[in-house]
Design a protein around this motif. Sequence first.
Motif, PDB file in Angstrom:
ATOM      1  N   HIS A  13       1.173  -1.299  -0.502  1.00  0.00           N
ATOM      2  CA  HIS A  13       0.458  -0.031  -0.593  1.00  0.00           C
ATOM      3  C   HIS A  13       1.055   1.170   0.178  1.00  0.00           C
ATOM      4  O   HIS A  13       1.536   1.271   1.003  1.00  0.00           O
ATOM      5  CB  HIS A  13      -1.114  -0.282   1.442  1.00  0.00           C
ATOM      6  N   GLY A  14       0.986   2.109  -1.268  1.00  0.00           N
ATOM      7  CA  GLY A  14       1.312   3.175  -0.687  1.00  0.00           C
ATOM      8  C   GLY A  14       1.026   4.351  -1.926  1.00  0.00           C
ATOM      9  O   GLY A  14      -0.342   4.774  -2.248  1.00  0.00           O
ATOM     10  N   THR A  15       1.708   4.879  -2.096  1.00  0.00           N
ATOM     11  CA  THR A  15       1.462   6.874  -3.110  1.00  0.00           C
ATOM     12  C   THR A  15       2.293   6.219  -4.463  1.00  0.00           C
ATOM     13  O   THR A  15       3.497   5.933  -4.714  1.00  0.00           O
ATOM     14  CB  THR A  15       1.812   7.667  -2.859  1.00  0.00           C
ATOM     15  N   PHE A  17       3.407   7.903  -7.309  1.00  0.00           N
ATOM     16  CA  PHE A  17       4.216   9.798  -7.076  1.00  0.00           C
ATOM     17  C   PHE A  17       4.849  10.000  -8.847  1.00  0.00           C
ATOM     18  O   PHE A  17       5.608   9.097  -9.134  1.00  0.00           O
ATOM     19  CB  PHE A  17       4.380  10.242  -6.184  1.00  0.00           C
ATOM     20  N   THR A  27       7.973   7.932 -12.973  1.00  0.00           N
ATOM     21  CA  THR A  27       6.916   7.615 -11.792  1.00  0.00           C
ATOM     22  C   THR A  27       7.905   6.515 -10.445  1.00  0.00           C
ATOM     23  O   THR A  27       8.827   5.840 -11.726  1.00  0.00           O
ATOM     24  CB  THR A  27       5.776   6.662 -12.220  1.00  0.00           C
ATOM     25  N   PHE A  29       6.866   4.795  -6.637  1.00  0.00           N
ATOM     26  CA  PHE A  29       6.205   3.984  -5.817  1.00  0.00           C
ATOM     27  C   PHE A  29       6.553   3.868  -4.656  1.00  0.00           C
ATOM     28  O   PHE A  29       7.796   3.628  -4.298  1.00  0.00           O
ATOM     29  CB  PHE A  29       5.335   2.385  -6.356  1.00  0.00           C
ATOM     30  N   HIS A  30       6.031   4.571  -3.361  1.00  0.00           N
ATOM     31  CA  HIS A  30       6.715   4.831  -1.939  1.00  0.00           C
ATOM     32  C   HIS A  30       5.088   4.549  -1.613  1.00  0.00           C
ATOM     33  O   HIS A  30       4.472   4.561  -1.111  1.00  0.00           O
ATOM     34  CB  HIS A  30       6.036   6.308  -1.996  1.00  0.00           C
ATOM     35  N   SER A  31       5.962   3.348  -0.549  1.00  0.00           N
ATOM     36  CA  SER A  31       5.296   3.151   0.551  1.00  0.00           C
ATOM     37  C   SER A  31       5.738   3.155   1.771  1.00  0.00           C
ATOM     38  O   SER A  31       7.154   3.286   2.114  1.00  0.00           O
ATOM     39  CB  SER A  31       5.665   0.998   0.207  1.00  0.00           C
ATOM     40  N   GLN A  34       5.191   6.686   5.309  1.00  0.00           N
ATOM     41  CA  GLN A  34       5.497   8.266   3.880  1.00  0.00           C
ATOM     42  C   GLN A  34       6.080   9.711   4.181  1.00  0.00           C
ATOM     43  O   GLN A  34       6.751  10.073   3.715  1.00  0.00           O
ATOM     44  CB  GLN A  34       3.815   8.610   3.805  1.00  0.00           C
TER      45      GLN A  34
END
Length: 118
Positions: A13-15, A17, A27, A29-31, A34
């Motif tokens: 689960h994450g963002t 950006f 791009t 992905f940051h999990s 945060q």
Amino acid sequence: MLISSVSLSAILHGTLFTFGFQEAPLTAFHSGPQHSPYAMVLLPGLNEGPMALPWTTRIADAIAQRGWSTVQPTLSASFSGFGMSSLEHDTWELDMLMDHLVKLGKKHIMLVGHSTGK
């Protein structure tokens, strides 16, 4: 003969950006936590990208328990883009990612390369 298998289904689960230039953003992905000042940037090997490694979720979960977030970038050379760029260009894209992470408040950034990762 019993062959051990690795599950191909994994969830983080994450963002997601964007970073870099507005005309052609990259791009990542940051999990994990945060708002942590600690980030591990996971760089996979040739022909790979985010979530390509069977142990990605295990390492991300392990370091999240220690207060680190995980960042998985998709660079121009990721997946089928391998060979279409240069190490110099990859370095430039990683530099843009580092700048972005610093703007997000990351004060400690660790790069972890897998195999022939950048």
